[in-house]
Scaffold this motif. Structure first.
Motif, short mmCIF file in Angstrom:
data_model
loop_
_atom_site.label_atom_id
_atom_site.label_comp_id
_atom_site.label_asym_id
_atom_site.label_seq_id
_atom_site.Cartn_x
_atom_site.Cartn_y
_atom_site.Cartn_z
N GLU A 396 61.62 37.72 99.36
CA GLU A 396 62.86 38.18 98.76
C GLU A 396 63.47 37.00 98.01
OE1 GLU A 396 65.41 41.20 101.06
OE2 GLU A 396 64.53 39.91 102.60
N VAL A 397 63.88 37.21 96.76
CA VAL A 397 64.46 36.15 95.94
C VAL A 397 65.90 36.54 95.59
CG1 VAL A 397 64.23 34.78 93.84
CG2 VAL A 397 62.18 35.63 95.00
N GLN A 398 66.84 35.66 95.92
CA GLN A 398 68.25 35.93 95.68
C GLN A 398 68.65 35.51 94.27
OE1 GLN A 398 71.02 37.69 95.84
NE2 GLN A 398 71.24 37.23 98.04
N VAL A 399 69.18 36.47 93.49
CA VAL A 399 69.62 36.16 92.12
C VAL A 399 71.09 36.46 91.89
CG1 VAL A 399 67.32 36.50 91.16
CG2 VAL A 399 68.92 38.41 91.25
N ARG A 410 70.10 26.51 90.03
CA ARG A 410 69.81 26.73 91.44
C ARG A 410 68.65 27.70 91.62
NH1 ARG A 410 75.41 28.35 94.10
NH2 ARG A 410 74.06 28.54 95.95
N LEU A 411 68.55 28.67 90.72
CA LEU A 411 67.44 29.61 90.78
C LEU A 411 66.12 28.88 90.52
CD1 LEU A 411 67.43 32.67 91.27
CD2 LEU A 411 67.36 33.00 88.80
N VAL A 412 66.12 27.98 89.55
CA VAL A 412 64.93 27.20 89.24
C VAL A 412 64.58 26.24 90.38
CG1 VAL A 412 63.98 25.46 87.67
CG2 VAL A 412 65.25 27.42 86.75
N ALA A 413 65.59 25.58 90.94
CA ALA A 413 65.35 24.65 92.04
C ALA A 413 64.78 25.37 93.26
CB ALA A 413 66.66 23.93 92.40
N GLY A 414 65.28 26.57 93.54
CA GLY A 414 64.74 27.34 94.66
C GLY A 414 63.29 27.71 94.45
N ALA A 415 62.94 28.07 93.22
CA ALA A 415 61.54 28.39 92.92
C ALA A 415 60.66 27.17 93.06
CB ALA A 415 61.45 28.97 91.50
N ARG A 416 61.12 26.03 92.60
CA ARG A 416 60.33 24.80 92.69
C ARG A 416 60.08 24.44 94.16
NH1 ARG A 416 63.50 21.73 89.97
NH2 ARG A 416 62.53 22.22 87.96
#
Length: 433
Positions: A396-399, A410-416
């Protein structure tokens, strides 16, 4: 002018007694409402290439939307704001999140330096949010107006330009016919901006925003109609790219085409599953700058006779020509059940992995939980399937909140952070070799 009534529908959630409510607000019968809904569904299906109706209704008047989100005009009195299932309509920020997602998906870039100002998102409706953003973008660039050369023809007794010599013998009553090359603001780019402004004026609910749009419309006038095919913006005017792209979205997707008094144009809307896929691809691409991230890359799974059979995962990060992992954007989840990876997704993932030679598949689902339970950008694993050396994990990915200051970062940092552990073994193996 009567204010437009807006009804909010959450994707995949049922809204009871909507048919009767729309009939009362519109001053028509419920049968006429159902006819208008059928016409709206036909328009959206044509626009998005759907086979099934995106908004369904029951005999009791309950409405449910699936597969679309955005602003939809039903008739002259009522419009629908359809909220994606992964955004919360009870919060004030869902419109800015949706708007940023829409612009990112349709234009490929973020708007207003990866955030939307707080003053803009408090205006209360999607159309006003779009209008305020267009006004802000124009204000940033108005000192460098879009000018282009244009050949004009006029009649005058004072010759300043290229004269048509035949008119020297028999001049018109107004003078000689003269052709000039002028550097002017009358061009297809400003015509697109002016058309967007004219479209938005009757749509916004904020009086101050309406007044600013009218002032901008006078500044851009006179203009011809927007072009049928939008030309690319010249490089020298690249500072206007975001404003021009947004104006194009408004002209294409928020147009008001009247046919016999009935609204026929689509609204500002998205295919939700397609938008989710595009967002996931953009986030992964930015999270892995050292990889070539390819969308819809075709891998040969087998052959039918001499013809290859391809497997096409949504997202493939490449280092050189090898893929150490794959990602697939998934939108549908089993509502009301314990979250798990469906058998169909497992079979499909195995095919992708076998074809590409990768060993890891990550399935990305939009998080339905609130940000206080799962913070913006975080990936939460909810299921894992292992088959021999292959690993398939659902996340699950929070957007929610991506439009706030620094939200996309923050979305990019979480993916990294979520992807790096799967990439490090491959990188270490390459260094050892």
């Amino acid at each position: 002018m009567r204010a437009m009534d807006r009804l909010v529908l959450q994707e995949l959630s049922e809204r009871p007694r909507t048919t009767g409510e729309v009939a009362e607000l519109s001053g028509i019968t419920e049968g006429e409402v159902l006819l208008q809904l059928r016409e709206l569904n036909d328009r959206v299906k044509t626009l998005l290439g759907y086979e099934n109706d995106p908004i369904t209704t029951t005999a009791g008047g309950t409405w449910k939307a699936e597969g679309v989100a955005g602003l939809l005009r039903l008739n002259a009195n009522v419009e629908l704001e359809v909220v994606p299932k992964f955004l919360d309509p009870s919060t004030s920020g869902w419109r800015t999140d949706f708007f940023l997602l829409a612009v990112l998906v349709r234009t490929g870039h973020l708007l207003v330096h990866d955030e939307i100002s707080a003053g803009t998102q408090d205006r209360g409706d999607l159309a006003t949010l779009i209008a305020r953003s267009l006004l802000n973008l124009h204000s940033e660039n108005e000192r460098r107006p879009i000018r282009s050369y244009r050949r004009t023809t006029s009649s005058d007794f004072a010759i300043d330009g290229d004269v048509e010599w035949e008119s020297l013998v028999l001049p018109d009553p107004d003078g000689f016919e003269v052709s000039r090359l002028e550097l002017t603001r009358r061009n297809p780019y400003n015509a697109t901006l002016a058309a967007a402004v004219a479209t938005l004026i009757p749509e916004v609910s904020d009086v101050d925003t309406q007044a600013q749009l009218r002032l901008l419309g006078r500044q851009l006038a006179p203009q011809s109609n927007p072009p049928a095919v939008f030309p690319p913006l010249p490089v020298r005017h690249r500072g206007w790219q975001q404003a021009y792209d947004l104006a194009r979205l408004v002209v294409e997707g928020l147009g008001l085409n009247l046919d016999g008094g009935a609204f026929t144009g689509p609204g500002f809307l998205l295919s939700t599953w397609s938008a989710w896929q595009s967002l996931c691809e953009e986030v992964v691409r930015r999270a892995l700058p050292n990889h070539k991230v390819v969308g819809q890359m075709r891998w040969v799974l087998g052959h039918r006779g001499v013809q290859p059979v391809y497997a096409t995962p949504d997202i493939t990060p490449l280092r050189g020509t090898a893929a150490s992992l794959l990602l697939d954007a998934k939108y549908k989840t089993r509502v009301g059940r314990v979250p798990s990876i469906s058998s169909a997704d497992v079979y499909e993932s195995v095919a992708f992995l076998r074809a590409s030679g990768a060993a890891t598949m990550k399935l990305l689902y939009p998080a339905l939980s609130a940000p206080d339970q799962l913070p913006l950008g975080e990936w939460k694993s909810f299921d894992e399937v292992k088959i021999d050396e292959l690993s398939i994990t659902g996340y699950e990915v929070q957007v929610q909140g991506l439009a706030q200051a620094g939200g996309f970062d923050r979305l990019v940092a979480g993916a990294r952070a979520a992807l790096q552990p799967s990439l490090e073994p491959a990188a270490n193996a390459t260094q050892t070799a």
